[in-house]
Design an enzyme around this catalytic site. Sequence first.
Site, short mmCIF file in Angstrom:
data_model
loop_
_atom_site.label_atom_id
_atom_site.label_comp_id
_atom_site.label_asym_id
_atom_site.label_seq_id
_atom_site.Cartn_x
_atom_site.Cartn_y
_atom_site.Cartn_z
N LYS A 197 -13.42 -4.34 2.75
CA LYS A 197 -14.75 -2.94 2.18
C LYS A 197 -15.48 -3.47 3.15
O LYS A 197 -16.08 -2.54 3.54
CB LYS A 197 -13.52 -2.33 1.27
CG LYS A 197 -12.77 -1.69 0.70
CD LYS A 197 -12.32 -1.12 -0.98
CE LYS A 197 -11.44 -0.82 -0.81
NZ LYS A 197 -11.32 0.57 -2.03
N GLY A 213 -16.24 -3.80 -6.18
CA GLY A 213 -16.48 -2.39 -5.22
C GLY A 213 -16.50 -1.55 -5.77
O GLY A 213 -16.73 -0.04 -5.40
N ALA A 214 -14.64 -1.09 -6.28
CA ALA A 214 -14.40 -0.05 -7.07
C ALA A 214 -15.79 0.96 -7.72
O ALA A 214 -15.74 1.85 -7.82
CB ALA A 214 -13.24 -0.15 -7.20
N SER A 254 0.60 -1.16 0.15
CA SER A 254 -0.65 0.09 0.08
C SER A 254 1.27 1.04 0.24
O SER A 254 1.74 1.35 0.49
CB SER A 254 -0.72 0.09 1.31
OG SER A 254 -1.40 1.24 0.97
N SER A 298 -0.61 3.96 1.19
CA SER A 298 -1.13 5.06 1.82
C SER A 298 -0.35 5.57 2.88
O SER A 298 0.13 6.88 3.64
CB SER A 298 -2.55 4.33 2.93
OG SER A 298 -3.17 4.12 1.70
N ARG A 316 -23.47 -9.64 -12.17
CA ARG A 316 -23.06 -8.03 -11.50
C ARG A 316 -22.99 -6.52 -12.05
O ARG A 316 -23.37 -5.74 -11.03
CB ARG A 316 -21.24 -8.45 -11.24
CG ARG A 316 -21.44 -10.10 -10.62
CD ARG A 316 -19.32 -9.61 -9.59
NE ARG A 316 -19.29 -8.85 -8.82
CZ ARG A 316 -17.52 -8.73 -8.15
NH1 ARG A 316 -16.94 -9.06 -9.37
NH2 ARG A 316 -17.75 -8.57 -7.56
N THR A 342 -8.18 -1.72 2.55
CA THR A 342 -8.52 -1.81 0.82
C THR A 342 -8.91 -3.70 0.92
O THR A 342 -9.02 -3.75 2.16
CB THR A 342 -7.03 -1.77 0.19
OG1 THR A 342 -7.02 -2.08 -0.71
CG2 THR A 342 -5.96 -2.60 1.56
P1 NAP Z 1 -12.98 -6.38 -7.01
O1 NAP Z 1 -14.45 -6.18 -6.43
O2 NAP Z 1 -12.24 -8.03 -7.04
O3 NAP Z 1 -13.61 -6.15 -8.48
C1 NAP Z 1 -12.64 -6.84 -9.23
C2 NAP Z 1 -13.26 -6.87 -10.69
O4 NAP Z 1 -12.51 -6.30 -11.96
C3 NAP Z 1 -14.60 -7.45 -11.25
O5 NAP Z 1 -15.59 -6.64 -12.35
C4 NAP Z 1 -14.51 -8.68 -12.43
O6 NAP Z 1 -15.01 -8.86 -12.84
C5 NAP Z 1 -13.24 -7.51 -12.62
N1 NAP Z 1 -11.96 -8.47 -13.81
C6 NAP Z 1 -11.06 -9.36 -12.24
N2 NAP Z 1 -9.70 -10.06 -13.76
C7 NAP Z 1 -10.99 -10.40 -15.10
C8 NAP Z 1 -10.69 -10.97 -15.50
N3 NAP Z 1 -9.69 -11.55 -16.20
N4 NAP Z 1 -11.56 -10.85 -17.12
C9 NAP Z 1 -12.96 -9.17 -17.15
N5 NAP Z 1 -12.63 -8.88 -15.67
C10 NAP Z 1 -12.06 -9.31 -14.85
O7 NAP Z 1 -12.09 -5.10 -7.03
P2 NAP Z 1 -12.15 -3.87 -6.82
O8 NAP Z 1 -12.00 -3.46 -5.49
O9 NAP Z 1 -13.30 -3.14 -7.18
O10 NAP Z 1 -10.98 -2.93 -7.64
C11 NAP Z 1 -10.79 -2.99 -8.64
C12 NAP Z 1 -9.11 -2.21 -9.26
O11 NAP Z 1 -9.37 -0.67 -8.87
C13 NAP Z 1 -8.39 -2.67 -8.31
O12 NAP Z 1 -7.31 -2.54 -9.74
C14 NAP Z 1 -7.89 -2.00 -7.27
O13 NAP Z 1 -6.41 -1.75 -7.09
C15 NAP Z 1 -8.50 -0.32 -8.05
N6 NAP Z 1 -8.99 0.30 -7.29
C16 NAP Z 1 -7.98 1.36 -7.33
C17 NAP Z 1 -7.78 2.51 -6.26
C18 NAP Z 1 -7.37 4.15 -6.27
O14 NAP Z 1 -7.58 4.57 -5.39
N7 NAP Z 1 -6.29 4.09 -7.53
C19 NAP Z 1 -9.42 2.99 -5.52
C20 NAP Z 1 -10.37 1.11 -4.66
C21 NAP Z 1 -9.98 0.11 -6.32
P3 NAP Z 1 -16.21 -10.09 -12.74
O15 NAP Z 1 -17.25 -9.55 -11.85
O16 NAP Z 1 -16.69 -11.31 -13.68
O17 NAP Z 1 -15.35 -11.12 -11.73
#
Ligand code: NAP
Length: 276
Positions: free
Chosen positions: A70, A132-133, A20, A22, A158, A66
Amino acid sequence: MKITASTRVAGVVGHPAGHSLSPVIHNAWIGAGGLDAVYLAFEPPADGFRRLIEGLRGVALGVNVTIPFKAQALALADHASEPARRAGAANLLVFRPDGSIEADNTDGVGLVRAMELAGYVADKAVLLGAGGAARGAAMALLDAGFAEVAVVNRTLERAQEIAALDPRLRALGWDQADAALESASVLVNATSLGMTGQPPLVLSLDALPRSATVVDMVYRPMRTQLLASAGRRGVKTVSGLDMLIQQAVPSFQAIFGQAPQGDVRRLCLEALGEAA
Ligand code: NAP
């Protein structure tokens, strides 16, 4: 930084948490603000989140949260902000002196603030992902005035769950992304695709208007393939690091009770091993 018996504690909780940024961000702001505090990274076992939070309740000032905690963070809180409730997830827990816990979600405001700094038109957004994001981002984009947000996800169900939250949201399968891009003013990647260790994000930007803005929430690597393609197309780009820093601003304010001072981008780039 001098740590004494009066030093207050805050931190980030995740699994993993060691990667992280942070602590880099918040400790720099703690130093700049002359606060007697320290911001640590906590990595409880997958089933140990509740124990850790109960131990910190009324003791620490607050924590950011994180992956993968969450949703649990929201469930544990005594009070939750509307953004946290609507996202179904909290990235911030503030511990009040009376022992109560307040949950918030600053990811959405961080996303929109980072977009504001780059410039964008609030018209139609294409949002990749339904985790979640993405859920928090969908609501933040609507709040920012977007007329329509197309939620594109590998698992259509989803995306449909998110789309059910508001008539301005619609769910699309991955094969419909190209058509949606034609009228998009903003494209946001909220999947983990393109992150170091994950499969690449394969998406042609040929249909995307040149006036659009592309945001990649992924920040490891900072210069993702998506942002590189967007740069070649000549559209505005917003990196996951920009969003991360902007979501940390209201978190710091809530935990430490004052606005952060100082630019932490260079420190983050150094921590990521990227040239400034
Ligand atoms: P999450 O809840 O695990 O969701 C992951 C998403 O990615 C789902 O929509 C999933 O689709 C998709 N995915 C994963 N593998 C895939 C693949 N092989 N092909 C197609 N789709 C795929 O994660 P999250 O918490 O939402 O976070 C998502 C991203 O945002 C992460 O990279 C995280 O680090 C980033 N993030 C960044 C910040 C920032 O401040 N920059 C803040 C929050 C999050 P399915 O539903 O089909 O599984």
